[in-house]
Design an enzyme around this catalytic site. Structure first.
Site, PDB file in Angstrom:
ATOM      1  N   GLN A   1       0.809  -1.212   0.000  1.00 57.02           N
ATOM      2  CA  GLN A   1       0.000   0.000   0.000  1.00 57.02           C
ATOM      3  C   GLN A   1       0.846   1.267   0.000  1.00 57.02           C
ATOM      4  O   GLN A   1       0.361   2.329  -0.380  1.00 57.02           O
ATOM      5  CB  GLN A   1      -0.963   0.019   1.188  1.00 57.02           C
ATOM      6  CG  GLN A   1      -2.071  -1.007   1.068  1.00 57.02           C
ATOM      7  CD  GLN A   1      -3.003  -0.923   2.239  1.00 57.02           C
ATOM      8  OE1 GLN A   1      -2.753  -1.522   3.284  1.00 57.02           O
ATOM      9  NE2 GLN A   1      -4.090  -0.174   2.085  1.00 57.02           N
TER      10      GLN A   1
ATOM     11  N   HIS B   1      -3.780  -8.036   0.590  1.00 54.64           N
ATOM     12  CA  HIS B   1      -2.944  -7.060  -0.120  1.00 54.64           C
ATOM     13  C   HIS B   1      -1.642  -7.689  -0.615  1.00 54.64           C
ATOM     14  O   HIS B   1      -1.112  -7.305  -1.656  1.00 54.64           O
ATOM     15  CB  HIS B   1      -2.600  -5.871   0.783  1.00 54.64           C
ATOM     16  CG  HIS B   1      -3.697  -4.873   0.926  1.00 54.64           C
ATOM     17  ND1 HIS B   1      -4.143  -4.082  -0.108  1.00 54.64           N
ATOM     18  CD2 HIS B   1      -4.442  -4.527   2.005  1.00 54.64           C
ATOM     19  CE1 HIS B   1      -5.108  -3.290   0.324  1.00 54.64           C
ATOM     20  NE2 HIS B   1      -5.319  -3.549   1.599  1.00 54.64           N
TER      21      HIS B   1
END
Length: 182
Positions: free
Chosen positions: A52, A146
């Site tokens: 991220q 993720h």
């Protein structure tokens, strides 16, 4: 250290499978984890994955304690989890509202396993293994996704429950209030 920019849905790093970490207890790893913790805290996040912030490594962090975004959820201890593995403890799943710092302003209903075992190591290479349920289980599954290039909308089964937070709340979509965000 620094608060980093969080990449948004559509960025190619968020679609990649992250690389395993092989060196522990290094200044570089310590610096990355500090940046992640500061970024998560600055944005009132419950968790953050290294991709991220543009680093394609298998590192997630998470913590919930007196967070204004989650006033009604159980606390989740601060965890730095590297090279994680998640194993569902049974087939039971629960659908719950999720949001994401990489999908700002949006929320959706996502099915997740209610009880999981996760394992990995911390920043020093020390083994971690926990069995968790509830919000803790949801957070760790969301963050580990993720690392495999998966964002929560890809887990949704009904896209009619995907929308902007303010619209969902304004029009009374059940359960879409602020306590349900990741």
């Amino acid at each position: 250290m620094a608060v980093k920019e969080v990449l948004k849905m559509g960025h190619p790093v968020l679609r990649q499978v992250a690389e395993p970490v092989t060196a522990f207890n290094t200044p570089e790893l310590e610096s990355l984890i500090t940046d992640m913790l500061e970024t998560m805290a600055a944005l009132d996040g419950a968790g953050l994955a290294a991709p991220q912030i543009g680093v394609s490594q298998r590192i997630v962090i998470f913590e919930v304690a007196a967070n204004p975004r989650y006033p009604d959820v159980e606390s989740v201890p601060r965890t730095i989890l590297i090279n994680p593995v998640i194993t569902p403890l049974d087939e039971e799943q629960e659908t719950g509202w999720e949001g994401c710092l990489s999908v700002p302003g949006l929320r959706g209903l996502v099915p997740r396993y209610t009880r999981v075992r996760y394992s990995g190591v911390d920043e020093y290479g020390v083994a971690i293994e926990r069995e968790v349920s509830g919000f803790h289980a949801r957070v760790v599954q969301h963050e580990v996704d993720h690392l495999d290039g998966i964002l929560y909308p890809q887990r949704m089964e009904d896209m009619s429950y995907f929308g902007f937070e303010d619209e969902l709340v304004q029009y009374g979509v059940p359960g879409s209030g602020p306590a349900s965000r990741e």
